[in-house]
Scaffold this active site. Sequence first.
Site, short mmCIF file in Angstrom:
data_model
loop_
_atom_site.label_atom_id
_atom_site.label_comp_id
_atom_site.label_asym_id
_atom_site.label_seq_id
_atom_site.Cartn_x
_atom_site.Cartn_y
_atom_site.Cartn_z
N CYS A 152 -47.44 59.91 -35.57
CA CYS A 152 -46.86 59.07 -34.52
C CYS A 152 -45.38 59.36 -34.31
O CYS A 152 -44.88 59.31 -33.19
CB CYS A 152 -47.07 57.59 -34.86
SG CYS A 152 -46.32 57.08 -36.43
N HIS A 289 -44.60 52.31 -37.81
CA HIS A 289 -45.26 53.05 -36.74
C HIS A 289 -44.28 53.34 -35.62
O HIS A 289 -43.53 52.45 -35.18
CB HIS A 289 -46.45 52.25 -36.20
CG HIS A 289 -47.23 52.94 -35.14
ND1 HIS A 289 -47.79 54.18 -35.31
CD2 HIS A 289 -47.55 52.56 -33.86
CE1 HIS A 289 -48.43 54.54 -34.21
NE2 HIS A 289 -48.28 53.57 -33.32
N ASN A 309 -48.25 53.83 -26.72
CA ASN A 309 -48.71 54.20 -28.06
C ASN A 309 -49.33 55.59 -28.03
O ASN A 309 -49.45 56.21 -26.96
CB ASN A 309 -49.72 53.16 -28.56
CG ASN A 309 -49.81 53.10 -30.06
OD1 ASN A 309 -49.25 53.94 -30.77
ND2 ASN A 309 -50.52 52.12 -30.58
#
Length: 341
Positions: A152, A289, A309
């Site tokens: 990520c 994250h 995302n």
Amino acid sequence: MQYTEAFTVLFSYSLLMFNVTHGALTDFSDELRNTKGQILELLNQLFNRSYYSEADYLQAWINLQYSVKRQTFLNSRSRGLKHAAVYGVNRFSVLSAQQFKDLYLRAHPDKVPRYRSFQHGNLGASPYPRKFDWRDRGAVGPVHNQKSCGGCWAFSVVSAVVSVRVKDGGTFQELSVQQVIDCAYKSSGCDGGSTVSTLDWLKQSGEKLVNETEYPYREETGVCRIFSRSHGGVLVKDYVAFNFSGQEEEMRRRLVDWGPLVVIVDAVSWQDYQGGIIQHHCSSEHANHAVLITGYDTTGEVPFWIVRNSWGTSWGDEGYAYIKMGENMCGVADTVAAVFL
């Protein structure tokens, strides 16, 4: 969001009946047999394996039971909140909370200095708009899916570079996330990394990001491919990283001036997220994250950040989440970075 409320209710009220003899799992319950097809679909969205054992199905079922209890709790806390987030079954529901964390929450937070407005001044037009989204200006590409790689941190950084290039007058061009995963030596590839360290590496090394087609995504850490200095690519000349906690009004101004922002959030409760504005059970100072903020909206009763995302379009609202603005929800303002080309 593709799974119906009835499906969630089924898991809420079905009971798993099985026996364990000397560690060996015996017959599945009728309820499990009746939902085996749905469980297979969820497993395939995550792993796409050709075979799953009976133990795999049973563990997925057990994880679903815990997941639905968690969803029921989160949804109960949203009652009375306007435009509240909704939690329900998605492909991550077949994972335990620890599996989800180990696979997807792999960003390493960095301690960064507090933002000082007097050091940067008024960088853009005033007054700033009440609603703004870089997607409306063609600067944000399709939602990516990192799949089984904990990259990520690389997706968020590369997405920011892509967007800022368009903001600065360039054409939209997908750049290689795999190049960053393989070559950013300060991070650990698919095992996790730091957005700030990655931006520092790009600035200090002078490494140019090449096209995605030249260095395609493979979902695993590989050997770094070296390109010559004369090879085409996009160079990161500079970056900034600040703590904007308590200053989200200033943060939204900088988003307009600087482009989409790379942030690190606490996404533990995001395992079950399906849409709406996240307003609770999302702490600060526990970042894990990395995502990209593309815009904000302060026109409604609950102002919120628009967050892109990297878990594919079947998660959340077509791959996006919305976080309440003004309370450092999910730690969204703790580690904020911007890219300059």
